[in-house]
Design an enzyme around this catalytic site. Structure first.
Site, PDB file in Angstrom:
ATOM      1  N   GLU A 127       8.565  12.377  -4.188  1.00  0.00           N
ATOM      2  CA  GLU A 127       7.643  13.502  -4.049  1.00  0.00           C
ATOM      3  C   GLU A 127       7.649  14.414  -5.263  1.00  0.00           C
ATOM      4  O   GLU A 127       7.085  15.494  -5.234  1.00  0.00           O
ATOM      5  CB  GLU A 127       7.978  14.262  -2.763  1.00  0.00           C
ATOM      6  CG  GLU A 127       7.984  13.321  -1.554  1.00  0.00           C
ATOM      7  CD  GLU A 127       7.785  13.992  -0.223  1.00  0.00           C
ATOM      8  OE1 GLU A 127       8.417  15.027  -0.005  1.00  0.00           O
ATOM      9  OE2 GLU A 127       6.999  13.465   0.597  1.00  0.00           O
ATOM     10  N   VAL A 150       2.023 -10.113   5.377  1.00  0.00           N
ATOM     11  CA  VAL A 150       2.112 -11.366   4.621  1.00  0.00           C
ATOM     12  C   VAL A 150       3.408 -12.065   4.994  1.00  0.00           C
ATOM     13  O   VAL A 150       4.493 -11.479   4.916  1.00  0.00           O
ATOM     14  CB  VAL A 150       2.030 -11.087   3.101  1.00  0.00           C
ATOM     15  CG1 VAL A 150       2.417 -12.316   2.296  1.00  0.00           C
ATOM     16  CG2 VAL A 150       0.611 -10.642   2.744  1.00  0.00           C
ATOM     17  N   THR A 201      11.381   9.604 -12.174  1.00  0.00           N
ATOM     18  CA  THR A 201      10.652   8.821 -13.178  1.00  0.00           C
ATOM     19  C   THR A 201       9.893   7.614 -12.625  1.00  0.00           C
ATOM     20  O   THR A 201       9.201   6.939 -13.378  1.00  0.00           O
ATOM     21  CB  THR A 201      11.658   8.290 -14.229  1.00  0.00           C
ATOM     22  OG1 THR A 201      12.796   7.769 -13.542  1.00  0.00           O
ATOM     23  CG2 THR A 201      12.089   9.392 -15.164  1.00  0.00           C
ATOM     24  N   GLY A 228       0.831  -1.214   0.000  1.00  0.00           N
ATOM     25  CA  GLY A 228       0.000   0.000   0.000  1.00  0.00           C
ATOM     26  C   GLY A 228       0.861   1.258   0.000  1.00  0.00           C
ATOM     27  O   GLY A 228       0.529   2.242   0.654  1.00  0.00           O
ATOM     28  N   LYS A 268       4.944  21.672 -11.033  1.00  0.00           N
ATOM     29  CA  LYS A 268       6.348  21.468 -11.398  1.00  0.00           C
ATOM     30  C   LYS A 268       6.513  21.680 -12.901  1.00  0.00           C
ATOM     31  O   LYS A 268       5.889  20.969 -13.691  1.00  0.00           O
ATOM     32  CB  LYS A 268       6.769  20.044 -10.992  1.00  0.00           C
ATOM     33  CG  LYS A 268       8.169  19.666 -11.441  1.00  0.00           C
ATOM     34  CD  LYS A 268       8.557  18.275 -10.931  1.00  0.00           C
ATOM     35  CE  LYS A 268       9.873  17.802 -11.501  1.00  0.00           C
ATOM     36  NZ  LYS A 268      10.195  16.414 -11.105  1.00  0.00           N
ATOM     37  N   THR A 272       2.780   4.157  -2.737  1.00  0.00           N
ATOM     38  CA  THR A 272       2.220   4.896  -3.871  1.00  0.00           C
ATOM     39  C   THR A 272       1.962   3.961  -5.047  1.00  0.00           C
ATOM     40  O   THR A 272       0.933   4.066  -5.727  1.00  0.00           O
ATOM     41  CB  THR A 272       3.171   6.036  -4.305  1.00  0.00           C
ATOM     42  OG1 THR A 272       3.665   6.681  -3.136  1.00  0.00           O
ATOM     43  CG2 THR A 272       2.455   7.050  -5.156  1.00  0.00           C
ATOM     44  N   ALA A 273       2.888   3.016  -5.283  1.00  0.00           N
ATOM     45  CA  ALA A 273       2.710   2.102  -6.417  1.00  0.00           C
ATOM     46  C   ALA A 273       1.453   1.254  -6.235  1.00  0.00           C
ATOM     47  O   ALA A 273       0.660   1.085  -7.173  1.00  0.00           O
ATOM     48  CB  ALA A 273       3.942   1.211  -6.580  1.00  0.00           C
TER      49      ALA A 273
HETATM   50  C1  LIG Z   1      15.612   8.464  -2.263  1.00  0.00           C
HETATM   51  C2  LIG Z   1      14.443   8.245  -3.157  1.00  0.00           C
HETATM   52  C3  LIG Z   1      13.866   9.307  -3.828  1.00  0.00           C
HETATM   53  C4  LIG Z   1      12.800   9.088  -4.702  1.00  0.00           C
HETATM   54  N1  LIG Z   1      12.270  10.141  -5.398  1.00  0.00           N
HETATM   55  C5  LIG Z   1      11.301   9.916  -6.307  1.00  0.00           C
HETATM   56  C6  LIG Z   1      10.719  10.969  -7.045  1.00  0.00           C
HETATM   57  O1  LIG Z   1      11.079  12.129  -6.892  1.00  0.00           O
HETATM   58  N2  LIG Z   1       9.752  10.665  -7.933  1.00  0.00           N
HETATM   59  C7  LIG Z   1       9.308   9.388  -8.130  1.00  0.00           C
HETATM   60  O2  LIG Z   1       8.439   9.163  -8.976  1.00  0.00           O
HETATM   61  N3  LIG Z   1       9.790   8.387  -7.388  1.00  0.00           N
HETATM   62  C8  LIG Z   1      10.771   8.612  -6.503  1.00  0.00           C
HETATM   63  N4  LIG Z   1      11.243   7.588  -5.753  1.00  0.00           N
HETATM   64  C9  LIG Z   1      10.621   6.278  -5.883  1.00  0.00           C
HETATM   65  C10 LIG Z   1       9.328   6.271  -5.080  1.00  0.00           C
HETATM   66  O3  LIG Z   1       9.612   6.532  -3.727  1.00  0.00           O
HETATM   67  C11 LIG Z   1       8.643   4.929  -5.189  1.00  0.00           C
HETATM   68  O4  LIG Z   1       8.587   4.528  -6.531  1.00  0.00           O
HETATM   69  C12 LIG Z   1       7.223   5.051  -4.686  1.00  0.00           C
HETATM   70  O5  LIG Z   1       7.209   5.565  -3.393  1.00  0.00           O
HETATM   71  C13 LIG Z   1       6.534   3.725  -4.717  1.00  0.00           C
HETATM   72  O6  LIG Z   1       7.056   2.883  -3.736  1.00  0.00           O
HETATM   73  P1  LIG Z   1       6.386   1.445  -3.582  1.00  0.00           P
HETATM   74  O7  LIG Z   1       4.931   1.642  -3.427  1.00  0.00           O
HETATM   75  O8  LIG Z   1       6.853   0.603  -4.697  1.00  0.00           O
HETATM   76  O9  LIG Z   1       7.073   0.864  -2.262  1.00  0.00           O
HETATM   77  P2  LIG Z   1       6.866   1.245  -0.704  1.00  0.00           P
HETATM   78  O10 LIG Z   1       6.492   2.663  -0.492  1.00  0.00           O
HETATM   79  O11 LIG Z   1       8.099   0.750  -0.038  1.00  0.00           O
HETATM   80  O12 LIG Z   1       5.629   0.370  -0.252  1.00  0.00           O
HETATM   81  C14 LIG Z   1       5.751  -1.006  -0.004  1.00  0.00           C
HETATM   82  C15 LIG Z   1       4.435  -1.498   0.572  1.00  0.00           C
HETATM   83  O13 LIG Z   1       4.491  -2.922   0.685  1.00  0.00           O
HETATM   84  C16 LIG Z   1       4.036  -3.286   1.981  1.00  0.00           C
HETATM   85  N5  LIG Z   1       4.656  -4.570   2.338  1.00  0.00           N
HETATM   86  C17 LIG Z   1       5.939  -4.957   2.133  1.00  0.00           C
HETATM   87  N6  LIG Z   1       6.126  -6.213   2.594  1.00  0.00           N
HETATM   88  C18 LIG Z   1       4.930  -6.613   3.077  1.00  0.00           C
HETATM   89  C19 LIG Z   1       4.472  -7.808   3.708  1.00  0.00           C
HETATM   90  N7  LIG Z   1       5.278  -8.839   3.911  1.00  0.00           N
HETATM   91  N8  LIG Z   1       3.183  -7.870   4.096  1.00  0.00           N
HETATM   92  C20 LIG Z   1       2.318  -6.834   3.889  1.00  0.00           C
HETATM   93  N9  LIG Z   1       2.712  -5.679   3.306  1.00  0.00           N
HETATM   94  C21 LIG Z   1       3.994  -5.582   2.913  1.00  0.00           C
HETATM   95  C22 LIG Z   1       4.463  -2.127   2.873  1.00  0.00           C
HETATM   96  O14 LIG Z   1       3.743  -2.103   4.066  1.00  0.00           O
HETATM   97  C23 LIG Z   1       4.130  -0.960   1.949  1.00  0.00           C
HETATM   98  O15 LIG Z   1       2.753  -0.656   2.061  1.00  0.00           O
HETATM   99  C24 LIG Z   1      12.293   7.793  -4.863  1.00  0.00           C
HETATM  100  C25 LIG Z   1      12.860   6.716  -4.161  1.00  0.00           C
HETATM  101  C26 LIG Z   1      13.930   6.922  -3.325  1.00  0.00           C
HETATM  102  C27 LIG Z   1      14.532   5.761  -2.611  1.00  0.00           C
END
Ligand SMILES: Cc1cc2nc3c(=O)[nH]c(=O)nc-3n(C[C@H](O)[C@H](O)[C@H](O)COP(=O)(O)OP(=O)(O)OC[C@H]3O[C@@H](n4cnc5c(N)ncnc54)[C@H](O)[C@@H]3O)c2cc1C
Length: 498
Positions: free
Chosen positions: A49, A185, A344, A13, A78, A15-16
């Site tokens: 962000e 999970v 990106t 849960g 932006k 952003t992706a």
């Molecule tokens: C330093 C940095 C800067 C960034 N800047 C940008 C930017 O400017 N623009 C941009 O587009 N992107 C940027 N990104 C990328 C962006 O942060 C991510 O693509 C975005 O936040 C999506 O993350 P996510 O949802 O894939 O993962 P996460 O936010 O890590 O979410 C993972 C989810 O999985 C759940 N989860 C994991 N394991 C389990 C389990 N076993 N059981 C139940 N739930 C579980 C967690 O609870 C969480 O809800 C940046 C990343 C980094 C590291």
């Protein structure tokens, strides 16, 4: 398992996960149930962000108005990214990478012509900033908004609070029928390369026909359970850490661009929100320790004595071999990550979901569509990666091993080698981009801005005639266009009132 999945289960849960839930529920509302499983104990990464203009398309697809989401997410507009300190070349201390607007059609050809002339040693004005309206909007803190009657499309992206966007998208998804389960999970059940169910704490089984892995860098389903290989980009991109530190908003007004400032072992972002400024330093652990990086960021921000705590993050840079394997689609950090220099990541999330929906509609789960889809997504990662690598390869700093090693990087793709060779041998860059068919990753204007923006030109020879484009005419055109745009702060206040 049926050929047409009825139950899609999204693990994660962040952003992706919530972007995927909204898009899938939107596209398949009558056909499937969508469930998001997330663990509040694990939490989200909480950075990310800044966006590309693609995020506007995301909200438009869902019919979500800016007035509905932006104030709730402390979001700002932006117009592009300013790169500061990446080049020591005189006159090239900074440049602006603009988001595309239709008005570029009038000015970009003049920029390309001047850059071409400059590459052939003519004394032409070839710094990008005066040719592109978004740089002027940013310099004057003007919002990239025009009345409906304005005949040109102005592309823009956003800055936003990652936690608030997640919460907004969660509420919206639940509102359109997505199920939300808060569970940790512990296991993923796989039979013959297909996921059958997730096993949550307490033994609860969460079954589905199709699974979307949005579990972050760990990639619980795709990489851990299914064993899909990860292709690291560590040879091309040295940065693998970040340290994050917020500061108060700028009292003088709200910027409408991201700033990326080169520091000794990487670069620092400055992302303006309505509530604060997001700052972070992306660096390479092979060159600086976490303490050194934090101290350097604090010094850069004037926060050496501040008690505000910094957050340290690790980054796994690369991509999964196949985004879609068996009955699982990997998305977000579970799918891959190219460091955030051009912001990106969410763009790729959206492109992946849209591509998946298209492939699914075209041919269900047939292997041909899946293979085409995986090739397209992999090529997108590599196209974006090459553009980011080019920033580092062409940097013009010599103040640390980090920058010298980046400038000496020999791990370049054939595509990037051909781009760089084309530039330095004075050939037509637009033609080369068309030949490679890579303009859908970065357009010719972006490539020209990057290469010219770092002052990558030969010395000007004496007595070479001036090229045809008169920069004063361009200045006048851009200044006239800028008259149509409101102040950024007024535009943000207007959103709050709606
Ligand atoms: C330093 C940095 C800067 C960034 N800047 C940008 C930017 O400017 N623009 C941009 O587009 N992107 C940027 N990104 C990328 C962006 O942060 C991510 O693509 C975005 O936040 C999506 O993350 P996510 O949802 O894939 O993962 P996460 O936010 O890590 O979410 C993972 C989810 O999985 C759940 N989860 C994991 N394991 C389990 C389990 N076993 N059981 C139940 N739930 C579980 C967690 O609870 C969480 O809800 C940046 C990343 C980094 C590291």
């Amino acid at each position: 398992m049926s050929d047409t999945p009825r139950r899609i289960v999204i693990l994660g849960g962040g952003t992706a996960g919530w972007m995927a839930a909204n898009l899938l529920a939107h596209h398949f509302s009558a056909e499937v149930t969508v469930t998001v499983v997330e663990s509040p104990d694990i939490g989200i990464i909480g950075v990310g962000e800044g966006s590309t203009p693609q995020l506007k398309a995301f909200f438009d697809t869902l019919w979500i108005a800016e007035a509905d989401w932006m104030p709730r997410c402390n979001a700002t507009y932006k117009t592009g990214i300013e790169f500061r300190g990446w080049s020591d070349a005189p006159g090239f201390a900074s440049y602006f990478h603009p988001f595309p607007t239709d008005l570029d059609g009038f000015t970009a050809p003049a920029f390309f012509a001047n850059a071409y002339a400059r590459r052939h040693k003519a004394d032409a004005w070839a710094h990008p900033d005066r040719f592109f309206l978004p740089a002027t909007l940013a310099a004057h803190r003007l919002a990239p908004l025009v009345p409906d009657s304005f005949p040109f499309r102005i592309g823009y992206g956003y800055h936003f609070d990652a936690h608030l966007v997640g919460a907004f998208l969660r509420d919206h998804a639940v509102g359109i029928g997505v199920r939300h389960l808060q569970r940790r999970v512990l296991d993923v059940a796989v039979t013959d390369g297909m996921v059958t169910h997730l096993v949550a704490e307490g033994g609860e089984e969460i079954a589905g026909d199709f699974f979307v892995d949005c579990s972050g860098f760990r990639s619980v389903i795709a990489q851990e359970a299914l064993g899909v290989p990860f292709r690291s980009f560590a040879d091309n991109l040295l940065n693998d850490r970040a340290v994050v530190l917020p500061t108060p908003s700028d009292a003088g007004g709200t910027n409408c661009h991201t700033t990326s400032t080169a520091l000794r072992h990487g670069w620092a972002w400055d992302i303006p929100l309505t509530s604060r400024t997001g700052n972070g330093y992306v660096y390479a652990s092979g060159y600086a320790s976490a303490d050194e990086a934090e101290t350097e960021l604090r010094a850069h921000l004037g926060m050496l004595d501040s008690a505000v705590e910094a957050r340290h993050l690790r980054m796994k840079v690369g991509r999964i071999a196949d985004s879609w394997a068996g009955n699982c689609l990997a998305l977000g950090l579970a799918q891959g990550f190219i460091e955030p220099l051009e912001a990106t990541a969410l763009h790729i999330v959206q492109a992946t979901v849209e591509g998946f929906v298209h492939a699914w509609r075209a041919g269900g789960f047939g292997p041909r569509h899946r293979a085409d889809f995986n090739r397209t997504i992999a090529a997108r990662y590599e196209g974006i990666r090459d553009y980011i690598v080019c920033h580092y390869r062409l940097n013009q700093r010599a103040d640390s091993d980090y920058w010298r090693d980046n400038a000496a990087n020999r791990h370049l793709s054939d595509s990037l080698k051909a781009i760089i060779t084309c530039w330095f041998t004075g050939r037509d860059l637009e033609e080369e981009i068309a030949r490679q068919d890579i303009a859908h990753y970065y357009a010719p204007a972006s490539w020209h801005c990057l290469l010219a923006g770092y002052g990558q030109f030969p010395d000007v020879a004496d007595g070479v005639p001036q090229p045809p484009t008169d920069i004063a005419m361009i200045d006048a055109f851009v200044a006239r266009c800028a008259l149509n745009f409101p102040s950024h702060d007024d535009a943000l206040a207007g959103l709050m009132r709606r």
